[in-house]
Design a protein around this motif. Structure first.
Motif, PDB file in Angstrom:
ATOM      1  N   THR A 198       4.393  24.374  -5.083  1.00  0.00           N
ATOM      2  CA  THR A 198       5.121  24.921  -3.941  1.00  0.00           C
ATOM      3  C   THR A 198       5.606  23.819  -2.996  1.00  0.00           C
ATOM      4  O   THR A 198       5.218  22.650  -3.113  1.00  0.00           O
ATOM      5  N   LYS A 199       6.445  24.193  -2.038  1.00  0.00           N
ATOM      6  CA  LYS A 199       6.948  23.254  -1.037  1.00  0.00           C
ATOM      7  C   LYS A 199       5.815  22.725  -0.161  1.00  0.00           C
ATOM      8  O   LYS A 199       5.848  21.576   0.288  1.00  0.00           O
ATOM      9  N   GLU A 200       4.817  23.575   0.082  1.00  0.00           N
ATOM     10  CA  GLU A 200       3.676  23.147   0.893  1.00  0.00           C
ATOM     11  C   GLU A 200       2.936  21.990   0.231  1.00  0.00           C
ATOM     12  O   GLU A 200       2.403  21.103   0.906  1.00  0.00           O
ATOM     13  N   MET A 201       2.925  21.994  -1.098  1.00  0.00           N
ATOM     14  CA  MET A 201       2.250  20.921  -1.827  1.00  0.00           C
ATOM     15  C   MET A 201       3.012  19.609  -1.682  1.00  0.00           C
ATOM     16  O   MET A 201       2.404  18.537  -1.652  1.00  0.00           O
TER      17      MET A 201
ATOM     18  N   CYS B  35       0.837  -1.207   0.000  1.00  0.00           N
ATOM     19  CA  CYS B  35       0.000   0.000   0.000  1.00  0.00           C
ATOM     20  C   CYS B  35       0.869   1.253   0.000  1.00  0.00           C
ATOM     21  O   CYS B  35       0.596   2.218  -0.727  1.00  0.00           O
ATOM     22  N   LEU B  36       1.919   1.244   0.810  1.00  0.00           N
ATOM     23  CA  LEU B  36       2.827   2.393   0.883  1.00  0.00           C
ATOM     24  C   LEU B  36       3.578   2.568  -0.434  1.00  0.00           C
ATOM     25  O   LEU B  36       3.707   3.692  -0.939  1.00  0.00           O
ATOM     26  N   ILE B  37       4.060   1.478  -0.999  1.00  0.00           N
ATOM     27  CA  ILE B  37       4.799   1.545  -2.264  1.00  0.00           C
ATOM     28  C   ILE B  37       3.914   2.080  -3.377  1.00  0.00           C
ATOM     29  O   ILE B  37       4.324   2.948  -4.157  1.00  0.00           O
ATOM     30  N   ILE B  38       2.689   1.579  -3.457  1.00  0.00           N
ATOM     31  CA  ILE B  38       1.765   2.038  -4.506  1.00  0.00           C
ATOM     32  C   ILE B  38       1.463   3.523  -4.343  1.00  0.00           C
ATOM     33  O   ILE B  38       1.411   4.268  -5.325  1.00  0.00           O
ATOM     34  N   SER B  39       1.259   3.973  -3.105  1.00  0.00           N
ATOM     35  CA  SER B  39       0.960   5.388  -2.857  1.00  0.00           C
ATOM     36  C   SER B  39       2.114   6.284  -3.297  1.00  0.00           C
ATOM     37  O   SER B  39       1.897   7.304  -3.963  1.00  0.00           O
ATOM     38  N   ILE B  40       3.339   5.901  -2.960  1.00  0.00           N
ATOM     39  CA  ILE B  40       4.502   6.723  -3.284  1.00  0.00           C
ATOM     40  C   ILE B  40       4.805   6.688  -4.785  1.00  0.00           C
ATOM     41  O   ILE B  40       4.954   7.740  -5.426  1.00  0.00           O
TER      42      ILE B  40
ATOM     43  N   VAL C 117       1.865  13.728   3.169  1.00  0.00           N
ATOM     44  CA  VAL C 117       0.811  13.443   4.157  1.00  0.00           C
ATOM     45  C   VAL C 117      -0.256  12.540   3.551  1.00  0.00           C
ATOM     46  O   VAL C 117      -0.693  11.558   4.167  1.00  0.00           O
ATOM     47  N   LEU C 118      -0.661  12.863   2.322  1.00  0.00           N
ATOM     48  CA  LEU C 118      -1.678  12.048   1.650  1.00  0.00           C
ATOM     49  C   LEU C 118      -1.173  10.638   1.374  1.00  0.00           C
ATOM     50  O   LEU C 118      -1.916   9.658   1.521  1.00  0.00           O
TER      51      LEU C 118
ATOM     52  N   ASN D  54     -13.863  11.928  -0.783  1.00  0.00           N
ATOM     53  CA  ASN D  54     -13.419  12.519   0.489  1.00  0.00           C
ATOM     54  C   ASN D  54     -12.128  13.294   0.317  1.00  0.00           C
ATOM     55  O   ASN D  54     -11.191  12.829  -0.325  1.00  0.00           O
ATOM     56  N   ASP D  55     -12.085  14.476   0.895  1.00  0.00           N
ATOM     57  CA  ASP D  55     -10.850  15.256   0.958  1.00  0.00           C
ATOM     58  C   ASP D  55     -10.466  15.340   2.430  1.00  0.00           C
ATOM     59  O   ASP D  55     -11.079  16.067   3.207  1.00  0.00           O
ATOM     60  N   ILE D  56      -9.458  14.572   2.820  1.00  0.00           N
ATOM     61  CA  ILE D  56      -9.095  14.495   4.237  1.00  0.00           C
ATOM     62  C   ILE D  56      -8.473  15.777   4.754  1.00  0.00           C
ATOM     63  O   ILE D  56      -8.295  15.952   5.952  1.00  0.00           O
ATOM     64  N   THR D  57      -8.101  16.666   3.830  1.00  0.00           N
ATOM     65  CA  THR D  57      -7.503  17.933   4.249  1.00  0.00           C
ATOM     66  C   THR D  57      -8.564  18.943   4.673  1.00  0.00           C
ATOM     67  O   THR D  57      -8.235  19.999   5.201  1.00  0.00           O
ATOM     68  N   GLU D  58      -9.815  18.624   4.422  1.00  0.00           N
ATOM     69  CA  GLU D  58     -10.911  19.511   4.795  1.00  0.00           C
ATOM     70  C   GLU D  58     -11.711  18.873   5.930  1.00  0.00           C
ATOM     71  O   GLU D  58     -12.014  17.681   5.893  1.00  0.00           O
ATOM     72  N   LEU D  59     -12.042  19.670   6.937  1.00  0.00           N
ATOM     73  CA  LEU D  59     -12.852  19.168   8.043  1.00  0.00           C
ATOM     74  C   LEU D  59     -14.315  19.128   7.619  1.00  0.00           C
ATOM     75  O   LEU D  59     -14.920  20.157   7.353  1.00  0.00           O
ATOM     76  N   SER D  60     -14.858  17.942   7.548  1.00  0.00           N
ATOM     77  CA  SER D  60     -16.254  17.779   7.155  1.00  0.00           C
ATOM     78  C   SER D  60     -16.754  16.449   7.683  1.00  0.00           C
ATOM     79  O   SER D  60     -15.967  15.567   8.041  1.00  0.00           O
ATOM     80  N   PRO D  61     -18.095  16.259   7.721  1.00  0.00           N
ATOM     81  CA  PRO D  61     -18.629  14.975   8.180  1.00  0.00           C
ATOM     82  C   PRO D  61     -18.132  13.801   7.349  1.00  0.00           C
ATOM     83  O   PRO D  61     -17.964  12.691   7.864  1.00  0.00           O
ATOM     84  N   TYR D  62     -17.879  14.031   6.050  1.00  0.00           N
ATOM     85  CA  TYR D  62     -17.418  12.955   5.173  1.00  0.00           C
ATOM     86  C   TYR D  62     -16.034  12.460   5.567  1.00  0.00           C
ATOM     87  O   TYR D  62     -15.666  11.318   5.277  1.00  0.00           O
ATOM     88  N   ALA D  63     -15.261  13.312   6.218  1.00  0.00           N
ATOM     89  CA  ALA D  63     -13.919  12.912   6.643  1.00  0.00           C
ATOM     90  C   ALA D  63     -13.974  11.862   7.747  1.00  0.00           C
ATOM     91  O   ALA D  63     -12.979  11.200   8.033  1.00  0.00           O
ATOM     92  N   LEU D  64     -15.156  11.701   8.383  1.00  0.00           N
ATOM     93  CA  LEU D  64     -15.304  10.712   9.441  1.00  0.00           C
ATOM     94  C   LEU D  64     -15.508   9.299   8.878  1.00  0.00           C
ATOM     95  O   LEU D  64     -15.365   8.314   9.608  1.00  0.00           O
ATOM     96  N   ILE D  65     -15.838   9.204   7.584  1.00  0.00           N
ATOM     97  CA  ILE D  65     -16.081   7.896   6.973  1.00  0.00           C
ATOM     98  C   ILE D  65     -14.835   7.017   7.015  1.00  0.00           C
ATOM     99  O   ILE D  65     -14.907   5.856   7.434  1.00  0.00           O
ATOM    100  N   PRO D  66     -13.656   7.526   6.588  1.00  0.00           N
ATOM    101  CA  PRO D  66     -12.448   6.695   6.701  1.00  0.00           C
ATOM    102  C   PRO D  66     -12.154   6.271   8.140  1.00  0.00           C
ATOM    103  O   PRO D  66     -11.722   5.138   8.378  1.00  0.00           O
ATOM    104  N   LEU D  67     -12.409   7.167   9.092  1.00  0.00           N
ATOM    105  CA  LEU D  67     -12.184   6.838  10.499  1.00  0.00           C
ATOM    106  C   LEU D  67     -13.100   5.706  10.943  1.00  0.00           C
ATOM    107  O   LEU D  67     -12.682   4.785  11.656  1.00  0.00           O
ATOM    108  N   ALA D  68     -14.359   5.747  10.491  1.00  0.00           N
ATOM    109  CA  ALA D  68     -15.312   4.690  10.835  1.00  0.00           C
ATOM    110  C   ALA D  68     -14.871   3.351  10.241  1.00  0.00           C
ATOM    111  O   ALA D  68     -14.970   2.308  10.901  1.00  0.00           O
TER     112      ALA D  68
END
Length: 224
Positions: free
Chosen positions: A136-139, A106-111, A145-146, A188-202
């Protein structure tokens, strides 16, 4: 544990899984091109990054579903798991060694996926500019992180697939769970705080809870 992980990696190496993953990532990255230059095109690197990881996560999810079937269900069906059980090794350790191998993939595929997708977008944007902002560097930090998040998330998702590979032993249920997870997490955009961000946590919490019946089943169930 390290020796068990090496054994599982050798099994996958013989099946040339990574070549198939690499080809899939390269072909999937070409989806970026029509999206960049369509009427409703992407105009920022942030949008490109989010789309890239959505596609990468989809590929990772499908792959871990297939891999789980091979590492668990296939070995029980062919009884090759009996060879491992003849050694004085905990079945729990055998299970987690397989799980760690899936997490590594999973990590290898993501990178690797992030490198391929963003390289394609960068080359296309260089030849024919379509993005209005600069990279930019922030990206770069956001990409890292993603990559870490999605690799961890899909590692937990692989627990769900291993449940249907070992306890229920059902390919249809495993496929249905894969479709449901993809549908629940696709926008889902995990960088944004929203109810949908709770789905991955669930999903992570459900996956963690499934570890108990999986381990119990593995330790009491004989291969027949």
């Amino acid at each position: 544990m390290l020796n068990l992980i090496r054994i599982e990696l050798l099994k996958l190496k013989r099946r040339s899984k990574f070549i198939g993953i690499l080809v899939t990532l390269i072909l999937s990255s070409l989806i970026i091109l029509p999206v960049l230059y369509s009427d409703e095109k992407l105009t920022s690197w942030n949008a490109v990054i989010l789309l890239s990881f959505a596609l990468i996560s989809l590929i990772t999810n499908v792959f871990t579903c297939i891999l789980s079937g091979e590492l668990f269900m296939e070995e029980y069906r062919t009884k090759t798991i009996n060879i491992m059980f003849t050694y004085p090794i905990s079945r729990t350790k055998i299970y987690f060694s397989k799980l760690l191998v899936m997490s590594l993939y999973c990590l290898i595929i993501s990178i690797v996926g992030a490198v391929i997708f963003l390289s394609v977008a960068n080359i296309a944007n260089y030849i024919h500019p379509a993005l209005t902002d600069s990279f930019t560097k922030e990206m770069i930090i956001k990409i890292l992180v993603l990559a870490v998040f999605y690799s961890i998330f899909n590692s937990f998702v692989s627990i769900v697939y291993s449940f249907f590979s070992t306890v229920k032993i059902s390919i249809p249920l495993m496929v249905v769970s894969c479709i449901l997870i993809l549908n629940a997490t696709s926008n889902n955009d995990i960088t944004e705080l929203s109810p949908y961000a709770l789905i991955p946590l669930a999903i992570v919490m459900i996956s963690s809870a499934l570890l108990f019946p999986i381990i119990r089943h593995l330790n009491i169930k004989d291969v027949v």
